[in-house]
Design a protein around this motif. Structure first.
Motif, PDB file in Angstrom:
ATOM      1  N   ASN A  72       0.742  -1.119  -0.004  1.00 49.77           N
ATOM      2  CA  ASN A  72      -0.038  -0.091   0.134  1.00 49.77           C
ATOM      3  C   ASN A  72       0.915   1.295   0.032  1.00 49.77           C
ATOM      4  O   ASN A  72       1.523   1.567   1.143  1.00 49.77           O
ATOM      5  CB  ASN A  72      -0.965   0.087   1.455  1.00 49.77           C
ATOM      6  N   GLY A  73       0.987   1.912  -1.093  1.00 49.02           N
ATOM      7  CA  GLY A  73       1.994   2.807  -1.378  1.00 49.02           C
ATOM      8  C   GLY A  73       1.693   4.239  -0.331  1.00 49.02           C
ATOM      9  O   GLY A  73       2.855   4.717   0.313  1.00 49.02           O
ATOM     10  N   MET A  74       0.396   4.485   0.137  1.00 47.72           N
ATOM     11  CA  MET A  74       0.300   5.625   1.070  1.00 47.72           C
ATOM     12  C   MET A  74       0.760   5.105   2.523  1.00 47.72           C
ATOM     13  O   MET A  74       1.546   5.907   2.963  1.00 47.72           O
ATOM     14  CB  MET A  74      -1.213   5.891   1.227  1.00 47.72           C
ATOM     15  N   ALA A  75       0.423   3.812   2.981  1.00 47.13           N
ATOM     16  CA  ALA A  75       0.742   3.458   4.409  1.00 47.13           C
ATOM     17  C   ALA A  75       2.075   3.126   4.226  1.00 47.13           C
ATOM     18  O   ALA A  75       2.943   3.608   5.386  1.00 47.13           O
ATOM     19  CB  ALA A  75      -0.147   2.296   4.676  1.00 47.13           C
ATOM     20  N   TYR A  76       2.872   2.612   3.379  1.00 46.06           N
ATOM     21  CA  TYR A  76       4.194   2.463   3.317  1.00 46.06           C
ATOM     22  C   TYR A  76       4.993   3.681   3.322  1.00 46.06           C
ATOM     23  O   TYR A  76       6.109   3.919   4.115  1.00 46.06           O
ATOM     24  CB  TYR A  76       4.418   1.337   1.970  1.00 46.06           C
ATOM     25  N   ALA A  77       4.492   4.568   2.779  1.00 48.25           N
ATOM     26  CA  ALA A  77       5.179   6.089   2.755  1.00 48.25           C
ATOM     27  C   ALA A  77       5.247   6.680   4.148  1.00 48.25           C
ATOM     28  O   ALA A  77       6.141   7.093   4.534  1.00 48.25           O
ATOM     29  CB  ALA A  77       4.546   6.999   1.699  1.00 48.25           C
ATOM     30  N   VAL A 184      -6.855   4.959   3.606  1.00 51.20           N
ATOM     31  CA  VAL A 184      -8.056   5.632   2.589  1.00 51.20           C
ATOM     32  C   VAL A 184      -7.879   4.849   1.421  1.00 51.20           C
ATOM     33  O   VAL A 184      -9.114   4.542   1.019  1.00 51.20           O
ATOM     34  CB  VAL A 184      -7.924   7.168   2.411  1.00 51.20           C
ATOM     35  N   ILE A 185      -6.873   4.366   0.825  1.00 52.00           N
ATOM     36  CA  ILE A 185      -6.914   3.423  -0.326  1.00 52.00           C
ATOM     37  C   ILE A 185      -6.222   2.047   0.427  1.00 52.00           C
ATOM     38  O   ILE A 185      -5.439   2.144   0.967  1.00 52.00           O
ATOM     39  CB  ILE A 185      -5.629   4.105  -1.240  1.00 52.00           C
TER      40      ILE A 185
END
Length: 320
Positions: A72-77, A184-185
């Protein structure tokens, strides 16, 4: 303070491109007089993570949270940004990939960092911090002077060839601070392309186009790929005709790959296809048309009918 390297996982294993990123990051750490710390997210084992030491990692941090088991790009960031602040890391290195693309801009925003993508060389520190990047689908290069306090480098595949050492790195489990807004995503499910070798990670690729005349003839391509332990790919018209799955389409609107060897069979070499493969170290073109544009970009060319050349080439490979 350390250089922080994000190690992407595939089915619990550190991806080959991330092994290259770890080695690259360790070299940058040597250049800057710091150490190399790896952060990995997702389900894996300590034994797998400790293997990062072979590529120069001084230690490995493993973010543990069941919500992070799917990329998950958002959480990983959020996780990587938090670790960077915790470690005091001013340089963050990761291998360029679809997941990295989803992370890097968010990371840059969170850390107010300078970002360079498609990096192809170690930085030049003689007068600041300059890195060389591949641009315009490999047709040109850009030199980026990163002046922000924090710098993010997304490394193109095959930028370095890791030299392994018989060393393991200690592994520490960390619990990231996450909020509902980081999800959210959400990832509902993941569908992976078939085949033993993932195309973006492959060192050897055998690809074919409409010169194969139909999907029923793809056996000669697969035979050569199996003999070479290579991945298979195709041109856009082939995937549009449903001869092959879209996950094998390489080109401007498909996957961009950088294998050590790319064998193109019955592909004319339109500029849109070249955009996806021109970073290959060696390109071999097989086409019965001696005027095919692809020959201009080839390191080696065979003028001949693929239905004659491929079986003979496969036989020769098997004989080796």
């Amino acid at each position: 303070m350390s250089v922080l390297i994000f190690a992407e996982l595939d089915e619990g294993k550190i991806k080959k491109s991330s092994q290259e990123a770890i080695y690259y990051g360790a070299k940058v750490a040597e250049m800057t007089g710091t150490s190399a710390t790896v952060i990995s997210i997702g389900q894996t084992t300590d034994d797998e993570l400790s293997s990062a030491g072979r590529f120069g990692a001084a230690k490995v941090l493993h973010a543990s949270d069941s919500r992070l088991n799917e990329p998950n790009g958002m959480a990983y960031a959020t996780v990587v940004a938090g670790i960077a602040q915790q470690e005091g890391s001013k340089i963050i290195v990761l291998a360029k990939s679809s997941l990295a693309d989803a992370m890097t801009a968010r990371l840059a925003g969170k850390l107010k960092a300078g970002l360079a993508a498609n990096v192809i060389e170690l930085p030049d520190l003689s007068n600041g911090f300059r890195v060389k990047s591949s641009i315009y689908t490999g047709k040109a290069f850009a030199y980026n002077d990163l002046k922000a306090d924090v710098k993010i480098l997304a490394i193109k595949k095959n930028t370095v060839t890791p030299e392994e050492k018989d060393v393991t790195a200690p592994v520490e489990t960390v619990t990231p601070t996450l909020s509902d807004s980081d999800f959210v995503i959400s990832v509902k499910n993941t569908e992976k392309s078939s085949g033993d070798i993932l195309l973006p990670e492959a060192d050897l690729v055998v690809s074919a186009g409409r010169g194969l005349k139909g999907p029923e003839n793809w056996g000669i391509v697969e035979d050569l790929a199996k003999a070479l332990h290579a991945a298979t790919a195709c041109s856009k018209p082939v995937s549009d005709l449903d001869w092959r799955p879209h996950s094998e389409h390489v080109g401007q609107t498909g996957l961009k790959i950088s294998p050590n060897l790319y064998i193109a069979c019955g592909i004319s070499g339109a500029i849109q296809h070249l955009a996806g493969v021109n970073s290959s170290k060696v390109i071999v073109v097989i086409n019965k048309d001696p005027e095919a544009p692809f020959f201009k970009s080839a390191d080696y060319g065979i003028v001949g009918d693929v239905f004659d050349v491929l079986p003979r080439l496969t036989k020769a490979v098997k004989a080796l």
